[in-house]
Enzyme design. Structure first.
Site, PDB file in Angstrom:
ATOM      1  N   CYS A   6       0.824   2.740  -7.963  1.00 54.81           N
ATOM      2  CA  CYS A   6       0.739   1.641  -8.943  1.00 54.81           C
ATOM      3  C   CYS A   6      -0.657   1.562  -9.586  1.00 54.81           C
ATOM      4  O   CYS A   6      -1.017   2.450 -10.335  1.00 54.81           O
ATOM      5  CB  CYS A   6       1.163   0.324  -8.295  1.00 54.81           C
ATOM      6  SG  CYS A   6       1.550  -0.924  -9.526  1.00 54.81           S
ATOM      7  N   TYR A   7      -1.461   0.558  -9.255  1.00 57.31           N
ATOM      8  CA  TYR A   7      -2.814   0.496  -9.824  1.00 57.31           C
ATOM      9  C   TYR A   7      -3.572   1.776  -9.484  1.00 57.31           C
ATOM     10  O   TYR A   7      -4.304   2.320 -10.324  1.00 57.31           O
ATOM     11  CB  TYR A   7      -3.560  -0.727  -9.267  1.00 57.31           C
ATOM     12  CG  TYR A   7      -4.986  -0.831  -9.773  1.00 57.31           C
ATOM     13  CD1 TYR A   7      -5.257  -1.378 -11.017  1.00 57.31           C
ATOM     14  CD2 TYR A   7      -6.051  -0.352  -9.007  1.00 57.31           C
ATOM     15  CE1 TYR A   7      -6.560  -1.455 -11.496  1.00 57.31           C
ATOM     16  CE2 TYR A   7      -7.355  -0.425  -9.474  1.00 57.31           C
ATOM     17  CZ  TYR A   7      -7.604  -0.982 -10.714  1.00 57.31           C
ATOM     18  OH  TYR A   7      -8.892  -1.055 -11.188  1.00 57.31           O
ATOM     19  N   ASP A  51      -0.417  -9.465  23.284  1.00 56.82           N
ATOM     20  CA  ASP A  51      -1.667  -8.733  23.050  1.00 56.82           C
ATOM     21  C   ASP A  51      -2.548  -8.696  24.299  1.00 56.82           C
ATOM     22  O   ASP A  51      -2.995  -7.619  24.718  1.00 56.82           O
ATOM     23  CB  ASP A  51      -2.459  -9.347  21.886  1.00 56.82           C
ATOM     24  CG  ASP A  51      -1.652  -9.354  20.598  1.00 56.82           C
ATOM     25  OD1 ASP A  51      -0.695  -8.569  20.503  1.00 56.82           O
ATOM     26  OD2 ASP A  51      -1.974 -10.150  19.698  1.00 56.82           O
ATOM     27  N   GLY A  79      -2.898  -2.872  -6.893  1.00 52.93           N
ATOM     28  CA  GLY A  79      -3.849  -3.971  -7.023  1.00 52.93           C
ATOM     29  C   GLY A  79      -3.437  -4.816  -8.206  1.00 52.93           C
ATOM     30  O   GLY A  79      -2.688  -4.355  -9.059  1.00 52.93           O
ATOM     31  N   GLU A 137       6.125   2.287  -0.660  1.00 60.96           N
ATOM     32  CA  GLU A 137       5.978   1.618   0.639  1.00 60.96           C
ATOM     33  C   GLU A 137       6.979   0.490   0.860  1.00 60.96           C
ATOM     34  O   GLU A 137       7.184   0.070   1.999  1.00 60.96           O
ATOM     35  CB  GLU A 137       4.541   1.090   0.806  1.00 60.96           C
ATOM     36  CG  GLU A 137       4.147  -0.098  -0.069  1.00 60.96           C
ATOM     37  CD  GLU A 137       3.715   0.284  -1.490  1.00 60.96           C
ATOM     38  OE1 GLU A 137       4.103   1.358  -1.966  1.00 60.96           O
ATOM     39  OE2 GLU A 137       3.007  -0.517  -2.125  1.00 60.96           O
ATOM     40  N   HIS A 159       6.382   1.726  -6.157  1.00 64.43           N
ATOM     41  CA  HIS A 159       5.882   1.436  -4.804  1.00 64.43           C
ATOM     42  C   HIS A 159       6.737   2.117  -3.730  1.00 64.43           C
ATOM     43  O   HIS A 159       7.784   1.569  -3.342  1.00 64.43           O
ATOM     44  CB  HIS A 159       5.889  -0.081  -4.562  1.00 64.43           C
ATOM     45  CG  HIS A 159       4.817  -0.785  -5.302  1.00 64.43           C
ATOM     46  ND1 HIS A 159       3.546  -0.944  -4.802  1.00 64.43           N
ATOM     47  CD2 HIS A 159       4.810  -1.362  -6.528  1.00 64.43           C
ATOM     48  CE1 HIS A 159       2.807  -1.593  -5.680  1.00 64.43           C
ATOM     49  NE2 HIS A 159       3.549  -1.849  -6.736  1.00 64.43           N
ATOM     50  N   LYS A 185       0.894  -5.033  15.222  1.00 70.67           N
ATOM     51  CA  LYS A 185       1.654  -5.713  16.282  1.00 70.67           C
ATOM     52  C   LYS A 185       2.802  -4.840  16.820  1.00 70.67           C
ATOM     53  O   LYS A 185       3.008  -4.760  18.030  1.00 70.67           O
ATOM     54  CB  LYS A 185       2.234  -7.015  15.718  1.00 70.67           C
ATOM     55  CG  LYS A 185       2.769  -7.942  16.764  1.00 70.67           C
ATOM     56  CD  LYS A 185       1.638  -8.733  17.353  1.00 70.67           C
ATOM     57  CE  LYS A 185       2.075  -9.815  18.279  1.00 70.67           C
ATOM     58  NZ  LYS A 185       0.936 -10.628  18.713  1.00 70.67           N
TER      59      LYS A 185
END
Ligand code: XMP
Length: 518
Positions: free
Chosen positions: A89-90, A234, A62, A178, A176, A374
């Site tokens: 992180c945060y 979709d 964040g 990710e 991070h 997606k």
């Protein structure tokens, strides 16, 4: 409380503290076959988290500092809830703060970018070399870990790049995992899920498709359902899922508003009527739309007219079918997360509208893809046997060629645009560039310029070609297409499409431009 998916037995909570990579965290978890859902930190309590039965929690990053009284905090009792936690992180600093460790704000320690990380033995660093590269972005840092925690990684600048309380299964990483810049980020997330949370990994698109079909088969037994099919990925995947569940009780309505690309209406009809043998109503409403749009030049007005007319046509068809129980919509997870997020200015109205209003008399809205990203929707599409050409189609806006025809819309202009767009597409496909660009199309500008053909003066329209590279369409860069592709497209368009005198390539990013010209 925020939306929690009770149909999935094994799931991880991504507790959102406002970081920019939060959707990425959820996607990384799902890539490891564990379902993850994002819930804002202030929309759920410890009790609700316990009741939901999460296998683990990830505290996101964040932009704030834990010292700021207005920064997002969470009740410290979550640390004793008996659920494994990974703070990023945060989220890492927050764990230290909650556990009464010491956090410092020191410019000299601040790290940004690729940093060498040294790790010690730990369940989350299983299979990772002692030294590797991680992605850091922080100013505050943890100086002293809370009681019960041990430091398990450091960098040259940061004495505590990761710490853990293995007994309570709480892990915190300053970097991070990710983002792809962290060399072993995927493995760290996998280790958290499988070594710490002891997940089984049941989240696959094959299971999702099977369970969803089964669920709707039971839930909708004997009931009539309606689906507005656009031919986009979709709505196509949603329709095929429902068709597999309820067969002929599903009716799809496809509205051809005359603003589609070359061959598009025929393709949709062929796939859904012939391949899937669906109950399909194709409505040719071209004249009706063009009449309403005649002389309209303002982009937002075009969108509004098309949106309203679409509903009118759809409603008329729906009424012919008689009473329907439910309407299917192709809403996907980013729409769910982003709806209601912030008060962003209206740049284009499509960002603020959500599907068809309740003009049709039905009792329920069915959104079978509501929890999918997606790429997962595409996975389900392939699982259901939908052709890759359709599954990997680039996005196409609802108002179609109307917002790619600058100025007023006429049948003649649409025809010119359709031909030019088809040639550009063919050249991209011929050169196997579809995977190098996320959206590509032609735009008919309202500008005519002087040219010369043979010995004669010409005065034709200017076509702009646009191709963009993007992850999320919120920002985009113009794709560096090879000159030879552009050259061939330009030469073919000017030679083969009557009425075009000039071709230009759009080299503007978003921002400041948008992807579409209108
Ligand atoms: P912009 O032009 O806003 O486009 O940068 C971002 C993405 O959204 C699509 N787009 C639309 N989709 N109705 C839609 O369904 C619209 O009115 C609309 N306008 C833009 C655009 O094609 C791109 O993928």
């Amino acid at each position: 409380m925020s939306e929690i998916n009770s149909n999935v037995t094994e799931k991880v909570l991504v507790l959102d503290f406002g970081g920019q990579y939060n959707q990425l965290i959820a996607r990384r978890v799902r890539e490891q076959n564990v379902y993850a859902e994002i819930v804002p930190y202030n929309k759920i309590t410890t009790e609700e988290i316990k009741a939901a039965g999460y296998s683990g929690i990830i505290f996101t990053g964040g932009p704030n500092s834990v010292f700021d009284p207005a920064s997002p905090h969470f009740s410290a009792d979550i640390l004793n809830a008996g659920i494994p936690i990974l703070g990023i992180c945060y989220g890492c600093q927050l764990i230290a703060y909650m556990g009464e460790g010491e956090i410092c704000s020191a410019g000299s320690i601040s790290e940004y970018g690729k940093i060498e990380l040294s790790v010690k033995d730990s369940l989350i660093f299983d299979g990772i070399p002692g030294k590797s590269i991680c992605w850091m972005s922080h100013t505050d840092y943890v100086k002293r870990v809370p009681d019960g925690f041990n430091i398990i990684a450091d960098t040259q600048q940061c004495p505590c790049a990761a710490f853990a309380d293995a007994e309570r299964k709480i892990y915190a990483v300053q970097f991070h995992p990710e983002v792809t810049h962290t060399e072993y980020g995927k493995q760290i997330i996998r280790n958290f899920l499988y070594n710490v949370c002891e997940c089984k990994g049941e989240w696959t698109m094959e299971n999702f498709a099977k369970e969803t079909i089964e669920k709707y088969r039971e839930q909708l037994d004997g009931k009539k359902v309606l689906c507005a099919l656009s031919g986009g990925v979709d709505s196509s995947v949603a329709a095929v899922l429902l068709h597999k569940a309820i067969g002929d009780n599903l009716t799809c309505v496809f509205v051809d508003h005359g603003l589609l690309r070359k061959g598009e209406a025929e393709m949709v009809e062929k796939v859904f009527r012939q391949q899937f043998n669906m109950n399909l109503i194709c409505v040719n409403a071209k004249a009706q739309f063009l009449e309403k749009l005649a002389g309209v030049t303002e982009p937002e007005k075009k969108r509004k007219i098309i949106g309203e007319e679409f509903i009118r046509v759809f409603e008329k068809e729906a009424k012919k079918i008689g009473k329907v129980y439910a309407l299917v919509q192709g809403t996907i997870y980013p729409d769910v997360i982003e709806s209601g997020a912030g008060d962003a200015a209206t740049i284009k109205s499509h960002h603020n509208v959500g599907g068809l209003p309740s003009v049709v008399d039905f009792e329920e809205i069915i959104e079978p893809l509501r929890c999918l990203f997606k790429d997962e929707v595409r996975g389900v599409g392939l699982e259901l046997g939908i052709a890759p050409e359709l599954v990997y189609r680039q996005p196409f806006p609802g108002p179609g060629l109307a917002i790619r025809t600058v100025g007023d819309i006429t049948e003649e202009k649409l025809e010119i645009l359709r031909e030019a767009d088809a040639i550009f597409t063919q050249e991209i496909v011929n050169d196997h560039l579809e995977k190098d660009t996320n959206q590509y199309f032609a735009v008919l500008t309202n500008t005519r310029t002087v040219g010369v053909m043979g010995d004669a003066r010409t005065y034709g329209y200017t076509i702009a070609l646009r191709a963009v590279s993007t992850d999320d369409f919120m920002t985009a860069d113009w794709t560096r297409l090879p000159f030879k592709t552009l050259a061939r497209a330009s030469s073919r368009i000017t030679n083969e499409v009557h009425g075009i005198g000039r071709v230009v390539y759009d080299i503007t990013s978003k921002p400041p431009a948008t992807v579409e010209w209108e």
